[in-house]
Design a protein around this motif. Structure first.
Motif, short mmCIF file in Angstrom:
data_model
loop_
_atom_site.label_atom_id
_atom_site.label_comp_id
_atom_site.label_asym_id
_atom_site.label_seq_id
_atom_site.Cartn_x
_atom_site.Cartn_y
_atom_site.Cartn_z
N GLN A 52 32.02 -26.17 10.86
CA GLN A 52 32.19 -27.61 11.03
C GLN A 52 32.13 -27.95 12.52
O GLN A 52 31.14 -27.66 13.18
CB GLN A 52 33.50 -28.08 10.39
CG GLN A 52 33.52 -27.97 8.87
CD GLN A 52 34.78 -28.54 8.26
OE1 GLN A 52 35.78 -28.78 8.93
NE2 GLN A 52 34.75 -28.74 6.95
N SER A 83 42.22 -20.45 3.87
CA SER A 83 41.80 -21.64 4.61
C SER A 83 41.78 -22.83 3.68
O SER A 83 41.70 -22.68 2.45
CB SER A 83 40.42 -21.43 5.25
OG SER A 83 39.45 -21.12 4.26
N THR A 84 41.84 -24.01 4.27
CA THR A 84 41.77 -25.27 3.54
C THR A 84 40.83 -26.21 4.28
O THR A 84 40.96 -26.37 5.50
CB THR A 84 43.16 -25.93 3.42
OG1 THR A 84 44.05 -25.05 2.75
CG2 THR A 84 43.07 -27.24 2.65
N PHE A 85 39.90 -26.81 3.55
CA PHE A 85 39.01 -27.80 4.13
C PHE A 85 39.04 -29.03 3.23
O PHE A 85 38.55 -28.99 2.10
CB PHE A 85 37.58 -27.27 4.25
CG PHE A 85 37.43 -26.13 5.22
CD1 PHE A 85 37.22 -26.38 6.57
CD2 PHE A 85 37.53 -24.82 4.80
CE1 PHE A 85 37.09 -25.34 7.47
CE2 PHE A 85 37.41 -23.77 5.69
CZ PHE A 85 37.19 -24.03 7.04
N SER A 86 39.66 -30.09 3.71
CA SER A 86 39.75 -31.33 2.95
C SER A 86 39.55 -32.50 3.90
O SER A 86 39.42 -32.32 5.11
CB SER A 86 41.10 -31.43 2.23
OG SER A 86 42.17 -31.37 3.16
N ALA A 87 39.51 -33.70 3.34
CA ALA A 87 39.27 -34.88 4.16
C ALA A 87 40.36 -35.03 5.21
O ALA A 87 41.54 -35.18 4.89
CB ALA A 87 39.22 -36.12 3.27
N SER A 136 41.65 -29.52 8.31
CA SER A 136 41.13 -28.15 8.19
C SER A 136 42.24 -27.21 8.64
O SER A 136 42.92 -27.48 9.63
CB SER A 136 39.89 -27.94 9.06
OG SER A 136 38.84 -28.79 8.66
N ARG A 137 42.41 -26.11 7.90
CA ARG A 137 43.47 -25.16 8.24
C ARG A 137 42.97 -23.74 8.02
O ARG A 137 42.32 -23.45 7.01
CB ARG A 137 44.71 -25.39 7.36
CG ARG A 137 45.90 -24.50 7.70
CD ARG A 137 47.00 -24.66 6.67
NE ARG A 137 46.57 -24.18 5.36
CZ ARG A 137 46.65 -22.89 4.99
NH1 ARG A 137 47.12 -21.98 5.83
NH2 ARG A 137 46.24 -22.53 3.79
N CYS A 146 45.28 -25.67 12.75
CA CYS A 146 44.97 -26.90 12.01
C CYS A 146 44.13 -27.84 12.86
O CYS A 146 44.23 -27.85 14.09
CB CYS A 146 46.25 -27.63 11.58
SG CYS A 146 47.13 -26.85 10.22
#
Length: 293
Positions: free
Chosen positions: A154, A169-173, A176-177, A190
């Motif tokens: 990204q 990991s987390t990718f949301s609106a 990002s983490r 984050c």
């Protein structure tokens, strides 16, 4: 070795041991720990999967592809990779097709150095073979144990020293983490966006307190209009409980405002032992936002 994040009109992408150079207008999306999707203007171009350390073989990947497409009544055939893929220095590179016109649908090969098996699925209608070949020419799937690791996806770039393992990991609106563990530390990086909306509701210190868990022992180490840094050192009673339960009770955090890109970046470090501030600062200083174009 970590290369420059941008090379002319290309960007260096890094994810979980894989590095490659791609056009800056391509969007690389994380679909799994070792699974990336690539799009351009919402058009799917290709996907890359990989498995390190020889855990699977090329033949197993081909058989899995055959099984996956069996319900669609598509026959998978091996073919000699067309130009320009034959000019790549990729031993045992195999092409796969499952269409009547025998166009190239996928490439599969094993790295002779680290034994990583890689599978690249192409969208034949949208993907320029020469551009994909250029990507493969730049691809690296192994590095020396003492080398830093690049995580760049990204709009962010993170460089980690050796010894850290990816957790999740987390990718949301707007969020990002990435989480890692290693050297008795847990790291949570984050990215929050847009920063202006977040800061309209909460201050930097309030956001950081929330990330740290709102402990009573928070100590502000540094604070300005664009950065806040805190640490949590547990009481003796909490240290005793942590020792018995092997839980991480020491916490350090920093949140900072990248005003140019309207992003908030943060790093939370957790440990069962006292956190060395020099090490925490070094980790935070290697986390940054990159321009998308």
């Amino acid at each position: 070795m970590v290369l420059s994040p941008t090379i002319d009109s290309r960007r260096l992408t890094g994810w979980n041991g894989l590095q490659f150079s791609n056009p800056v207008n391509w969007e690389v999306i994380v679909a799994g720990p070792r699974h990336l999707l690539v799009e351009n203007d919402l058009n799917p171009l290709l996907e890359i999967r990989w498995e390190p350390d020889g855990k699977i073989s090329v033949d197993q990947v081909i058989q899995a592809t055959i099984s996956r497409l069996a319900d669609s009544k598509l026959s998978v055939l091996k073919l000699v990779p067309p130009e320009p893929f034959r000019n790549l220095n990729l031993p045992d590179l195999s092409g796969l097709t499952w269409h009547d016109n025998e166009s190239l649908d996928a490439l599969v090969w094993q790295c002779p150095v680290c034994k990583t098996v890689l599978f690249l699925h192409l969208n034949s209608q949208q993907t320029n073979p020469a551009t994909v070949a250029s990507l493969l020419q730049s691809l690296r799937c192994h590095q020396k144990p003492e080398e830093d690791a690049l995580w760049s996806i990204q709009d962010f770039r993170l460089i980690l020293p050796p010894g850290y393992t990816y957790i999740d990991s987390t990718f949301s609106a707007g969020l990002s983490r990435l989480a890692f563990s290693g050297q008795d530390l847990r790291l949570d990086f984050c990215r929050l966006a847009p920063a202006s909306a977040r800061l309209a509701q909460s201050s930097l210190s309030e956001l950081l307190k929330s990330m740290l868990g709102r402990q009573e022992q928070e100590e502000i180490l540094n604070h300005s209009n664009v950065m806040c840094e805190m640490q949590v050192n547990p009481t003796f009673a909490r240290r005793l409980v942590a020792h018995l339960t092997r839980k991480s009770m020491y916490r350090w955090g920093r949140i900072w405002h990248d005003e140019h890109h309207n992003r908030l970046l943060s790093l939370i470090v957790e440990s069962r032992h006292l956190i060395h501030l020099d090490e925490a600062h070094h980790l935070a200083n290697r986390y940054e936002i990159l321009p998308l174009q």
